[in-house]
Motif scaffolding. Sequence first.
Motif, PDB file in Angstrom:
ATOM      1  N   PRO A  28      12.174  -4.711  -4.392  1.00 24.61           N
ATOM      2  CA  PRO A  28      11.690  -4.760  -3.011  1.00 24.61           C
ATOM      3  C   PRO A  28      10.202  -5.120  -2.983  1.00 24.61           C
ATOM      4  CG  PRO A  28      11.994  -2.494  -3.700  1.00 24.61           C
ATOM      5  CD  PRO A  28      12.527  -3.369  -4.802  1.00 24.61           C
ATOM      6  N   PRO A  29       9.745  -5.761  -1.926  1.00 27.00           N
ATOM      7  CA  PRO A  29       8.319  -6.107  -1.852  1.00 27.00           C
ATOM      8  C   PRO A  29       7.458  -4.847  -1.829  1.00 27.00           C
ATOM      9  CG  PRO A  29       9.416  -6.556   0.241  1.00 27.00           C
ATOM     10  CD  PRO A  29      10.473  -6.130  -0.733  1.00 27.00           C
ATOM     11  N   VAL A  30       6.246  -5.001  -2.326  1.00 29.92           N
ATOM     12  CA  VAL A  30       5.295  -3.886  -2.323  1.00 29.92           C
ATOM     13  C   VAL A  30       4.788  -3.726  -0.890  1.00 29.92           C
ATOM     14  CG1 VAL A  30       3.075  -3.081  -3.225  1.00 29.92           C
ATOM     15  CG2 VAL A  30       4.668  -4.296  -4.721  1.00 29.92           C
ATOM     16  N   THR A  31       4.831  -2.501  -0.407  1.00 28.43           N
ATOM     17  CA  THR A  31       4.394  -2.242   0.966  1.00 28.43           C
ATOM     18  C   THR A  31       2.880  -2.100   1.030  1.00 28.43           C
ATOM     19  OG1 THR A  31       4.482   0.161   0.780  1.00 28.43           O
ATOM     20  CG2 THR A  31       6.551  -0.978   1.394  1.00 28.43           C
ATOM     21  N   ASN A  32       2.349  -2.230   2.213  1.00 27.93           N
ATOM     22  CA  ASN A  32       0.916  -2.030   2.421  1.00 27.93           C
ATOM     23  C   ASN A  32       0.524  -0.597   2.061  1.00 27.93           C
ATOM     24  OD1 ASN A  32      -1.668  -3.070   3.325  1.00 27.93           O
ATOM     25  ND2 ASN A  32      -1.460  -1.597   4.982  1.00 27.93           N
ATOM     26  N   ASP A  33       1.381   0.367   2.368  1.00 32.53           N
ATOM     27  CA  ASP A  33       1.085   1.765   2.007  1.00 32.53           C
ATOM     28  C   ASP A  33       0.960   1.923   0.493  1.00 32.53           C
ATOM     29  OD1 ASP A  33       0.991   2.628   4.633  1.00 32.53           O
ATOM     30  OD2 ASP A  33       3.059   3.419   4.629  1.00 32.53           O
ATOM     31  N   GLN A  34       1.825   1.233  -0.254  1.00 37.13           N
ATOM     32  CA  GLN A  34       1.735   1.296  -1.715  1.00 37.13           C
ATOM     33  C   GLN A  34       0.429   0.663  -2.207  1.00 37.13           C
ATOM     34  OE1 GLN A  34       5.586  -0.656  -2.205  1.00 37.13           O
ATOM     35  NE2 GLN A  34       6.209   1.029  -3.576  1.00 37.13           N
ATOM     36  N   THR A  35       0.073  -0.462  -1.615  1.00 36.67           N
ATOM     37  CA  THR A  35      -1.163  -1.138  -1.982  1.00 36.67           C
ATOM     38  C   THR A  35      -2.361  -0.233  -1.735  1.00 36.67           C
ATOM     39  OG1 THR A  35      -0.242  -3.320  -1.567  1.00 36.67           O
ATOM     40  CG2 THR A  35      -2.640  -3.125  -1.467  1.00 36.67           C
ATOM     41  N   LEU A  36      -2.394   0.420  -0.589  1.00 37.17           N
ATOM     42  CA  LEU A  36      -3.493   1.326  -0.264  1.00 37.17           C
ATOM     43  C   LEU A  36      -3.505   2.544  -1.185  1.00 37.17           C
ATOM     44  CD1 LEU A  36      -3.392   1.167   3.640  1.00 37.17           C
ATOM     45  CD2 LEU A  36      -4.943  -0.035   2.067  1.00 37.17           C
ATOM     46  N   PHE A  37      -2.317   3.041  -1.562  1.00 44.36           N
ATOM     47  CA  PHE A  37      -2.242   4.177  -2.482  1.00 44.36           C
ATOM     48  C   PHE A  37      -2.851   3.802  -3.835  1.00 44.36           C
ATOM     49  CE2 PHE A  37      -0.302   6.819  -5.705  1.00 44.36           C
ATOM     50  CZ  PHE A  37      -0.478   8.093  -5.170  1.00 44.36           C
TER      51      PHE A  37
ATOM     52  N   ARG B  37      -5.011   1.382  -4.443  1.00 42.27           N
ATOM     53  CA  ARG B  37      -6.456   1.204  -4.241  1.00 42.27           C
ATOM     54  C   ARG B  37      -7.197   2.544  -4.278  1.00 42.27           C
ATOM     55  NH1 ARG B  37      -8.303   0.160   1.676  1.00 42.27           N
ATOM     56  NH2 ARG B  37      -7.868   2.389   1.624  1.00 42.27           N
ATOM     57  N   ASP B  38      -6.600   3.572  -3.694  1.00 44.93           N
ATOM     58  CA  ASP B  38      -7.278   4.864  -3.563  1.00 44.93           C
ATOM     59  C   ASP B  38      -7.047   5.818  -4.732  1.00 44.93           C
ATOM     60  OD1 ASP B  38      -8.221   3.940  -1.136  1.00 44.93           O
ATOM     61  OD2 ASP B  38      -6.660   4.947   0.033  1.00 44.93           O
TER      62      ASP B  38
ATOM     63  N   ALA C 295     -10.663   2.130 -10.404  1.00 43.97           N
ATOM     64  CA  ALA C 295     -11.922   2.851 -10.153  1.00 43.97           C
ATOM     65  C   ALA C 295     -12.885   2.682 -11.322  1.00 43.97           C
ATOM     66  CB  ALA C 295     -11.637   4.330  -9.896  1.00 43.97           C
ATOM     67  N   ALA C 296     -12.374   2.768 -12.548  1.00 42.23           N
ATOM     68  CA  ALA C 296     -13.232   2.612 -13.730  1.00 42.23           C
ATOM     69  C   ALA C 296     -13.765   1.183 -13.822  1.00 42.23           C
ATOM     70  CB  ALA C 296     -12.458   2.981 -14.994  1.00 42.23           C
ATOM     71  N   GLN C 297     -12.929   0.190 -13.521  1.00 41.50           N
ATOM     72  CA  GLN C 297     -13.375  -1.206 -13.561  1.00 41.50           C
ATOM     73  C   GLN C 297     -14.460  -1.458 -12.517  1.00 41.50           C
ATOM     74  OE1 GLN C 297      -9.574  -3.048 -12.913  1.00 41.50           O
ATOM     75  NE2 GLN C 297      -9.229  -3.417 -15.094  1.00 41.50           N
ATOM     76  N   ARG C 298     -14.255  -0.953 -11.317  1.00 40.56           N
ATOM     77  CA  ARG C 298     -15.242  -1.151 -10.257  1.00 40.56           C
ATOM     78  C   ARG C 298     -16.569  -0.491 -10.625  1.00 40.56           C
ATOM     79  NH1 ARG C 298     -13.019   0.570  -4.675  1.00 40.56           N
ATOM     80  NH2 ARG C 298     -14.921  -0.471  -4.028  1.00 40.56           N
TER      81      ARG C 298
END
Length: 149
Positions: A5-14, A16-17, A23-26
């Motif tokens: 199934p496609p990745v949802t926006n909620d998954q993308t935000l999860f 990211r957060d 976080a270590a790369q940034r």
Amino acid sequence: MSKPPPVTNDQTLFVRDHCLCLAAQRAARSLSRRFDEAFRGFGISSGQFSLLNALNRPEPPSIGSVAQLLVMDRTTLTANLKPLTRDGLVEIVTDAKDRRVKRLALTDGGRDALARSMPVWTQVHGEIDRTLGPAERGSRLRAGLSALA
């Protein structure tokens, strides 16, 4: 095989957060930029400062031991050494006891570059530590990063 199934926006935000790798790369990119700017006047980058510091030992270390310390493969380390050797800051010397082993030695110019840049590292690092707040936060962060490495 079925299509996932496609990745949802909620998954993308999860991700990211919550992603420690992101976080270590940034944080690493941000810190590198900060130190690169601070070291620009010395003609070295933050990575080169770390490499010069890793070579500041009583006896020249082997390429393998430096690669292990910096968690870097030997090919990448060799590529990072090229500008330092070209600029006369580091020498690659053959081990006196085992000619197969190459050792990395700071030249007088390398020791001087490290000595001139160390006060700037101390200043910038102190600013970063103050940004983190109480000293134990920085200590916990370093311990956590060390555990991951």
